[in-house]
Each structure stands twice: as C-alpha cells, then as structure tokens.
Scaffold this motif. Structure first.
Motif, PDB file in Angstrom:
ATOM      1  N   ASP A  30      -3.028   1.695  -1.674  1.00  0.00           N
ATOM      2  CA  ASP A  30      -3.623   0.398  -1.992  1.00  0.00           C
ATOM      3  C   ASP A  30      -5.133   0.513  -2.186  1.00  0.00           C
ATOM      4  OD1 ASP A  30      -3.559  -2.364  -2.526  1.00  0.00           O
ATOM      5  OD2 ASP A  30      -3.943  -2.866  -0.428  1.00  0.00           O
ATOM      6  N   ASP A  87      -9.841  -3.683   0.184  1.00  0.00           N
ATOM      7  CA  ASP A  87      -8.881  -3.264   1.215  1.00  0.00           C
ATOM      8  C   ASP A  87      -9.583  -2.860   2.509  1.00  0.00           C
ATOM      9  OD1 ASP A  87      -6.185  -2.915   1.896  1.00  0.00           O
ATOM     10  OD2 ASP A  87      -6.219  -0.777   1.441  1.00  0.00           O
ATOM     11  N   HIS A 112      -6.800  -8.097   2.120  1.00  0.00           N
ATOM     12  CA  HIS A 112      -5.642  -8.849   2.630  1.00  0.00           C
ATOM     13  C   HIS A 112      -5.424  -8.597   4.122  1.00  0.00           C
ATOM     14  CE1 HIS A 112      -2.489  -5.431   2.454  1.00  0.00           C
ATOM     15  NE2 HIS A 112      -3.664  -4.898   2.285  1.00  0.00           N
ATOM     16  N   HIS A 113      -6.404  -7.976   4.805  1.00  0.00           N
ATOM     17  CA  HIS A 113      -6.260  -7.772   6.250  1.00  0.00           C
ATOM     18  C   HIS A 113      -6.577  -9.064   7.004  1.00  0.00           C
ATOM     19  CE1 HIS A 113      -6.782  -3.554   4.941  1.00  0.00           C
ATOM     20  NE2 HIS A 113      -5.968  -3.306   5.950  1.00  0.00           N
ATOM     21  N   ASP A 162       1.776   0.046   0.027  1.00  0.00           N
ATOM     22  CA  ASP A 162       1.401  -0.849   1.131  1.00  0.00           C
ATOM     23  C   ASP A 162       2.586  -1.619   1.710  1.00  0.00           C
ATOM     24  OD1 ASP A 162      -1.239  -0.385   1.766  1.00  0.00           O
ATOM     25  OD2 ASP A 162      -1.811  -2.491   1.597  1.00  0.00           O
TER      26      ASP A 162
HETATM   27 MN   LIG Z   1      -3.958  -2.611   1.751  1.00  0.00          MN
END
Ligand SMILES: [Mn+2]
Length: 327
Positions: A30, A87, A112-113, A162
């Motif tokens: 990713d 990321d 997207h964490h 991912d």
């Molecule tokens: Mn990721």
C-alpha cells in the motif's frame, strides 16, 4: 484535527507544480502502491513529482510501473511546492525523509490509519478505507484522471496487499467495487498475485522456517509470537527480504486472539520492528500506541529501540494484560 477530505487534496494537486512524495519506513504494497499512484496521477495533471523513501522498494513490488524511480535520498536542489505523505499515521514514520517535509511549504497527509495524527496542513483520512490505494481510486475518479492499466495495476496491488488478499476485516463492499472496476480496466488478478506472492526467494522461505522455530504460544493459547533476528539473515546470506506475510502464521493458529512478530531491523541498527494482529477482541492499535506506534484496531506496528529480548518482554507484558482484560 481537521479532515479536509478528497476535494481539498485535488485542489492542492491542481494548484502546486512540484511535489515530493513519501510514505512510511519498512514499505509494503500500500505504501509503495499509493506513492506510485499519486505520481501517476500528478503526471497526468502535468505536474513534476519525485518519490523519496527511507527504504528501498521490496523485490516483489519492483514489477510495478515506476518502481525504479523511487529514490533513497533527497535531491540536493529539492524545493517542492508541496509534500504528499501516504499511508503514514505519524510524521516521524517517514524516517530519514522528514528533512524533505521541512523543505515543503505545504504537507498533504493521505491515510487510512485510525491512529492518524492529522499532522498535515491538508489532511484526508478515511479509517474505513481498506487501503490508501482504494482512496486514491476514488480521487482519480473524482478528479477525472484517466485510470490506465498501469495505474489500475498499482492500485490493485495496494488493495490486495493491505487486505491480505481480501481477507481482513477492512475488506468492504466498496473495496470489491473498486477491485471490480480495476479488473474491468485491464488488471489480471492472477498475474498480479503471481508477481507479489509467488516469486519468493529461497532465502525468504528459509527465513520463514527459521522464524517459525521460535514460535511460542502463551496465555492459554490466546497469544502467539515469533522472532526474526539479524543473525538469521546472516545465516541465509541475505540482507533484506519481504516478511509481510510472516505474521499470518502465528495469527492463523486455532484459538489465537493476538499474534506478534518481532524483527530486528537493519536500518536503523539496534531497533526492533513489531507487528501486531488481533482477531478482534483486543485493540492492538492502542497497545502499539503505548510504544509510540499505531495502525488499525486489528493490525498495528511499532518500532522499538534496544535489543529484541528486552523489547519483546515489555510488549508481551502489555498484550497479555490486554488479553486478560478482554477475554
Ligand atoms: Mn495501508
């Protein structure tokens, strides 16, 4: 903590001319895929863009179009109009490239964490997205940038890695919609899968074997963990191989709620990479955060200083505590 959303990112992409692109240390599908996707999109918008990473691209991702352009150090004359960080939940996770972020007047944070710290001047964070790749597909759609076969393969790779091949809980209906669109645009799933997962080197498989000999199960079968040391690399005559999949072995044992993988890092030396996985009863993002890391509820990581034994002792104690509270 302001989430500016995709439209603001598109605005920056259109406004600025020169971009520095980076992502987290210890890169995987990713982080590499999303960087190549942003470069591909910016090029189509007529912009200049360079990718600089702390680490080299793993061998199994070198088939991606543009992978050969990823640089390991910042060009001396670099003066980007904006930096795009992908990321990456915290700014420090870019490692050595942090100096480049200081040279950029504007930092765009796309991630997207759930643990993202909104460190950018512009932030677009979607914790429900399977991958940054999936987010960038929607960006390309919205910006009406052509998704050619190269870009489709890059984004598909980000998603398939991912989601653990569409296995993890982050796999949604939207993930499959995007994957379906990518196949329509020319992606051959079997060919991509073959490149990523079926070109392992012999040392990689043998290293997995060495790591598996260290596998331990504790907490009444709920905790499984294993180690990979620099000495093992030496014994196989290699310096770095992709170990992303190793954590899946302790994770897959029947009854295991939490899995851990401790890996001595080569760079910076004297540090330990820790991968955390949970089947859902404990929040490993929170556990990793107590050690300065983070990630997702069911998949997280952190980087610790010091020897692998000491580092593992502290982490194991925290995970055991979390398991006792939850189970
Ligand atoms: Mn990721």
């Amino acid at each position: 903590m302001k989430n500016n959303g995709v439209d603001k990112v598109i605005e920056v992409f259109r406004e600025k001319d020169d971009f520095l692109i980076t992502a987290h240390v210890n890169p995987e599908g990713d982080s590499i895929g999303s960087q190549l996707a942003v470069r591909n999109i910016l090029k189509k918008l007529g912009k200049k863009a360079c990718i600089v990473d702390h680490d080299v691209v793993p061998d199994n991702l070198m088939f991606l179009p543009g992978a050969e352009l990823v640089m390991k150090s910042l060009p001396a004359d670099l003066a980007p109009g904006a930096a795009v960080v992908l990321d990456c939940p915290v700014k420090e996770r870019v490692g050595r490239v942090s100096g480049g972020l200081e040279r950029a007047p504007l930092v765009v944070n796309i991630d997207h964490h759930v643990s993202n710290e909104y460190f950018g001047d512009v932030n677009w964070v979607e914790p429900q997205a399977s991958s940054v790749g999936e987010m960038l597909f929607r960006l390309a759609e919205k910006a009406e940038v052509e998704i050619d076969k190269d870009l489709a393969v890059i984004i598909y790779t980000a998603i398939v890695t991912d989601t653990g091949m569409f296995n993890y809980s982050n796999t949604s209906r939207e993930t499959h919609r995007v994957a379906g669109e990518l196949i329509r645009l020319g992606v051959d799933p079997k060919a991509v899968h073959g490149e990523i997962f079926e070109k392992r080197s012999l040392p990689e498989v043998r290293l997995l074997g060495r790591a598996l000999t260290t596998l331990k199960v504790e907490s009444g079968g709920k905790l499984a963990y294993m180690f990979l040391t620099r000495k093992m690399y030496g014994e196989e005559g290699v310096d770095s191989v992709s170990t992303d999949e190793f954590i899946n072995y302790p994770r897959s044992i029947k009854g295991v709620e939490a899995a851990l993988f401790f890996k001595e890092a080569g760079d910076p030396e004297g540090s330990v990479n820790v991968s955390f996985r949970s089947q859902g009863r404990i929040n490993v993002n929170e556990v990793a955060a107590t050690f300065g890391g983070g990630g997702h509820k069911q998949a997280a990581g952190c980087l610790l200083k010091g020897g692998i034994e000491e580092a593992s002792k502290n982490v194991l104690a925290e995970v055991k505590k979390a398991l006792e509270d939850a189970c």
